[in-house]
Design a protein around this motif. Structure first.
Motif, short mmCIF file in Angstrom:
data_model
loop_
_atom_site.label_atom_id
_atom_site.label_comp_id
_atom_site.label_asym_id
_atom_site.label_seq_id
_atom_site.Cartn_x
_atom_site.Cartn_y
_atom_site.Cartn_z
N THR A 285 -20.48 20.54 -7.12
CA THR A 285 -21.27 20.72 -8.33
C THR A 285 -22.67 20.20 -8.05
O THR A 285 -22.83 19.02 -7.74
CB THR A 285 -20.67 19.95 -9.52
N PRO A 286 -23.70 21.04 -8.13
CA PRO A 286 -25.05 20.59 -7.77
C PRO A 286 -25.61 19.59 -8.77
O PRO A 286 -25.09 19.42 -9.88
CB PRO A 286 -25.86 21.89 -7.78
N GLU A 287 -26.69 18.91 -8.36
CA GLU A 287 -27.37 17.98 -9.25
C GLU A 287 -27.88 18.72 -10.49
O GLU A 287 -28.17 19.91 -10.45
CB GLU A 287 -28.54 17.31 -8.52
N ALA A 288 -28.00 18.00 -11.60
CA ALA A 288 -28.33 18.60 -12.89
C ALA A 288 -29.59 19.47 -12.86
O ALA A 288 -29.58 20.59 -13.39
CB ALA A 288 -28.44 17.52 -13.96
N ASP B 25 -7.41 11.19 -3.58
CA ASP B 25 -8.64 11.67 -2.94
C ASP B 25 -9.80 10.93 -3.58
O ASP B 25 -9.70 10.48 -4.73
CB ASP B 25 -8.80 13.18 -3.12
N HIS B 26 -10.87 10.77 -2.87
CA HIS B 26 -12.12 10.21 -3.40
C HIS B 26 -11.99 8.78 -3.92
O HIS B 26 -12.82 8.35 -4.73
CB HIS B 26 -12.67 11.11 -4.53
N LEU B 27 -10.96 8.05 -3.46
CA LEU B 27 -10.84 6.68 -3.95
C LEU B 27 -11.90 5.76 -3.34
O LEU B 27 -12.13 4.66 -3.84
CB LEU B 27 -9.43 6.13 -3.67
N ASP B 28 -12.55 6.23 -2.28
CA ASP B 28 -13.70 5.49 -1.76
C ASP B 28 -14.82 5.45 -2.78
O ASP B 28 -15.62 4.50 -2.82
CB ASP B 28 -14.20 6.11 -0.46
N PHE B 29 -14.89 6.47 -3.63
CA PHE B 29 -15.93 6.56 -4.66
C PHE B 29 -15.47 5.93 -5.97
O PHE B 29 -16.20 5.16 -6.60
CB PHE B 29 -16.31 8.02 -4.89
N HIS B 30 -14.23 6.24 -6.39
CA HIS B 30 -13.77 5.80 -7.70
C HIS B 30 -13.10 4.43 -7.68
O HIS B 30 -13.00 3.78 -8.73
CB HIS B 30 -12.79 6.83 -8.28
N GLY B 31 -12.61 3.99 -6.52
CA GLY B 31 -12.00 2.68 -6.42
C GLY B 31 -10.51 2.68 -6.67
O GLY B 31 -9.73 2.22 -5.84
N THR B 32 -10.07 3.19 -7.83
CA THR B 32 -8.66 3.21 -8.17
C THR B 32 -8.27 4.59 -8.69
O THR B 32 -9.11 5.35 -9.16
CB THR B 32 -8.33 2.18 -9.26
N THR C 96 -11.47 21.51 -13.25
CA THR C 96 -11.44 20.26 -12.51
C THR C 96 -10.01 19.98 -12.05
O THR C 96 -9.07 20.65 -12.43
CB THR C 96 -12.00 19.09 -13.35
N GLY C 97 -9.86 18.95 -11.21
CA GLY C 97 -8.58 18.60 -10.60
C GLY C 97 -8.82 18.29 -9.14
O GLY C 97 -9.91 18.54 -8.60
N THR C 98 -7.82 17.75 -8.45
CA THR C 98 -8.00 17.41 -7.04
C THR C 98 -8.00 18.66 -6.18
O THR C 98 -8.90 18.89 -5.38
CB THR C 98 -6.89 16.45 -6.57
N HIS D 225 -17.14 13.57 -9.02
CA HIS D 225 -18.46 13.02 -8.72
C HIS D 225 -19.50 13.53 -9.72
O HIS D 225 -20.36 12.78 -10.18
CB HIS D 225 -18.90 13.40 -7.30
N SER D 226 -19.40 14.83 -10.04
CA SER D 226 -20.41 15.41 -10.92
C SER D 226 -20.32 14.85 -12.33
O SER D 226 -21.33 14.73 -13.03
CB SER D 226 -20.25 16.94 -10.95
N ILE D 227 -19.10 14.51 -12.77
CA ILE D 227 -18.95 13.91 -14.09
C ILE D 227 -19.51 12.49 -14.09
O ILE D 227 -20.29 12.11 -14.96
CB ILE D 227 -17.46 13.90 -14.51
N ALA D 228 -19.12 11.71 -13.08
CA ALA D 228 -19.57 10.31 -13.00
C ALA D 228 -21.09 10.21 -12.83
O ALA D 228 -21.71 9.28 -13.35
CB ALA D 228 -18.87 9.60 -11.85
#
Length: 528
Positions: A170-173, A221-228, A126-128, A198-201
């Motif tokens: 990462t695909p859906e479970a 990156d992805h702050l639209d999803f995570h917020g902060t 993982t990582g950006t 995203h896959s972890i959350a």
């Protein structure tokens, strides 16, 4: 667009009563029914599926349970609201009721498929930036060591003779566990896998405890999803706990890596390339044609010499991470060096610093945030005798805050900045370009004249013009899309591959030169 559904050739039958007990679900209906696989999309249902009905933003997935049952689903996993919808629809199948469907989905799919991850040695990265490259390097080394490997990530899922282009990092479970079960049936013994935030959350990697996890870096990156940024880090950090991993390797070149190493709740080994204190450090890194030769040195004096056949200091970090992850999994250092041979990590990663030509040098890279773009430009700057030209854009309907930062980075490091479109998705492309251009025009950060800043759209035309106009000593970086072959514009998927467009322009350059009549001087005449 979705990936083909892959399941093992023989699926085991699991009693819904046993599955309900395993995931702590309340069972409403016949306990003797069996399920053989799990599905999220009713349109992809096959006989014997457990249909997972997840509440959606507008419609509850249970509204599609009736269709899934008609296609052969033998049970439904959902929440209390979904269970009522299923019963109101008259579906005569058992219903497993849980409080949080997504939280139960990974464990359910893993149990139905026989916990396939436990049969393999598993690596998660993982990582950006750098996840794809690191997993490809891991896969390359593991195959050199004689392992039968599986690979899951942004570019593709691959095992044996099966190669499936990816639609999610990462695909859906349910899809992931089905793939892992198919890998086990194909005698795969080792898995290298990207793990997105995203896959972890969203619980996609639930049901897997990785043998070794790795952390590359963290940037915006992805702050639209995570917020902060803090929430983004916290989500990544979940991978470094005992419910998801047994050991960890962390690159501590930045403050986020150092923090991850401190806060991880599993045994951690650290790696550094930039002078930070670490268990393993990179020494004697020498840039050479087509890559870098380096030596990893442990604080106890052990030395592991190797090479990475990809340009850029960030790929030295990726190779160091892959190497130490392998060592932490139990691979002997001498065996690893011998297996890799003098060429070392000689992996080619689609769309990751992929060199298409030398004169001009045309490079395609997935850099789609400010940090990755800067790393790519800095690595190319030092080896470019002519102009450094970058063609890039920003993605629509994603983290808007990074757009001006990407423009500023391009203006600081490139001689020519060509702003075009990435994937606008449902957002008008011109305003996206305007935000990137504003950042580029506001910050050059260099002495002397600033870069030439251009706006060219659509992207295919920007690539064509830039490659045709480049000098033989120039470098052209096509950034942002990498391996991708489809561009989404206003909800429509359009074919677009930066590599295809660049090669067409390169061919046009060659054809144009062949058609140009030679002058007497070109023929070798001399004049006194």
């Amino acid at each position: 667009m979705s990936s083909p559904r892959i399941l093992p050739p023989a699926r085991r039958q699991v009693l819904v009563a046993d599955l309900a007990a395993h995931v702590g679900a309340r069972l409403d209906g016949d306990p003797s029914a069996n399920v053989a696989s799990v599905v999220l999309d009713n349109r992809r249902t096959v006989p014997g599926d457990l249909f997972a009905a997840v509440p959606g933003a507008r419609v509850h997935g249970a509204a599609f349970a009736d269709d899934a049952v008609r296609r052969g689903a033998t049970a439904v996993l959902t929440d209390a609201a979904g269970a009522q919808i299923v019963r109101d629809a008259g579906c005569a199948v058992p219903v497993l009721v849980v409080e949080d469907v997504r939280a139960a989905l990974g464990a359910s799919a893993a149990h139905v498929h026989g916990e396939p991850a436990e049969v393999m040695t598993t690596f998660g990265v993982t990582g950006t930036n750098g996840k794809t490259t690191t997993t490809f390097l891991l896969d390359h080394a593991l195959r050199a060591l004689g392992r039968r490997t599986g690979l899951v990530g942004t570019v593709e899922t691959r095992f044996g003779e099966t190669v499936v282009p990816s639609t999610l990092t990462t695909p859906e479970a349910p899809e992931l566990q089905g793939w892992l079960a198919a890998m086990v049936a194909d005698d795969v013994d080792t898995l290298a896998m990207e793990v997105s935030s995203h896959s972890i959350a969203m619980h996609r990697v639930d049901g897997i405890v990785f043998d070794v996890v790795g952390f590359t870096n963290l940037s915006q990156d992805h702050l639209d999803f995570h917020g902060t940024f803090e929430e983004y880090f916290a989500t990544k950090a979940e991978l470094f706990g005992p419910q998801r991993a047994r050991r960890a390797v962390v690159v501590v070149d930045d403050e986020w890596g150092a923090r991850m190493a401190r806060e991880a709740r599993v045994p951690v080994t650290t790696v550094a390339t930039a002078g930070a204190d670490a268990d393993w450090t990179v020494r004697d890194a020498e840039t050479e044609a087509g890559g870098t030769r380096l030596t990893l040195v442990h604080r106890d004096g052990r030395r592991v010499p190797t090479r990475v056949a990809l340009p850029g200091g960030f790929n030295v970090a990726n190779a160091a991470l892959a190497c130490v992850m392998l060592l932490e999994s139990g691979v002997d250092a001498d065996e690893l060096v011998a297996a890799l041979g003098p060429e070392g990590f000689d992996a080619r990663v689609p769309g990751r610093m992929e060199v298409l030509s030398d004169a001009p040098r045309v490079v395609v890279d997935f850099a789609h945030n400010a940090d990755a773009l800067e790393l790519a430009l800095r690595s190319l700057r030092t080896t470019t005798p002519g102009r450094l030209v970058v063609v890039f854009g920003a993605t629509g309907e994603r983290d808007r805050g990074k757009r001006p930062h990407m423009g500023a980075v391009a203006a600081r490091w490139a001689d020519v900045v060509v702003v075009t479109d990435d994937d606008p998705h449902g957002e008008p492309p011109a305003p996206i370009r305007a935000e990137v251009l504003a950042g580029a025009r506001a910050a050059t950060g260099r002495e002397g004249p600033g870069p030439e800043i251009l706006e060219v759209a659509p992207r295919a035309e920007a690539i064509r013009q830039t490659v045709l106009e480049a000098g033989d000593s120039d470098t052209v970086l096509l950034a942002g899309r990498g391996h991708e072959t489809v561009q989404e514009v206003d909800g429509v998927d359009l074919p677009l591959d930066d590599r295809v467009e660049a090669r067409a322009a390169l061919a046009a350059r060659t054809a144009g030169r062949e058609r140009t009549p030679a002058t007497p001087h070109d023929e070798g005449d001399t004049h006194a």
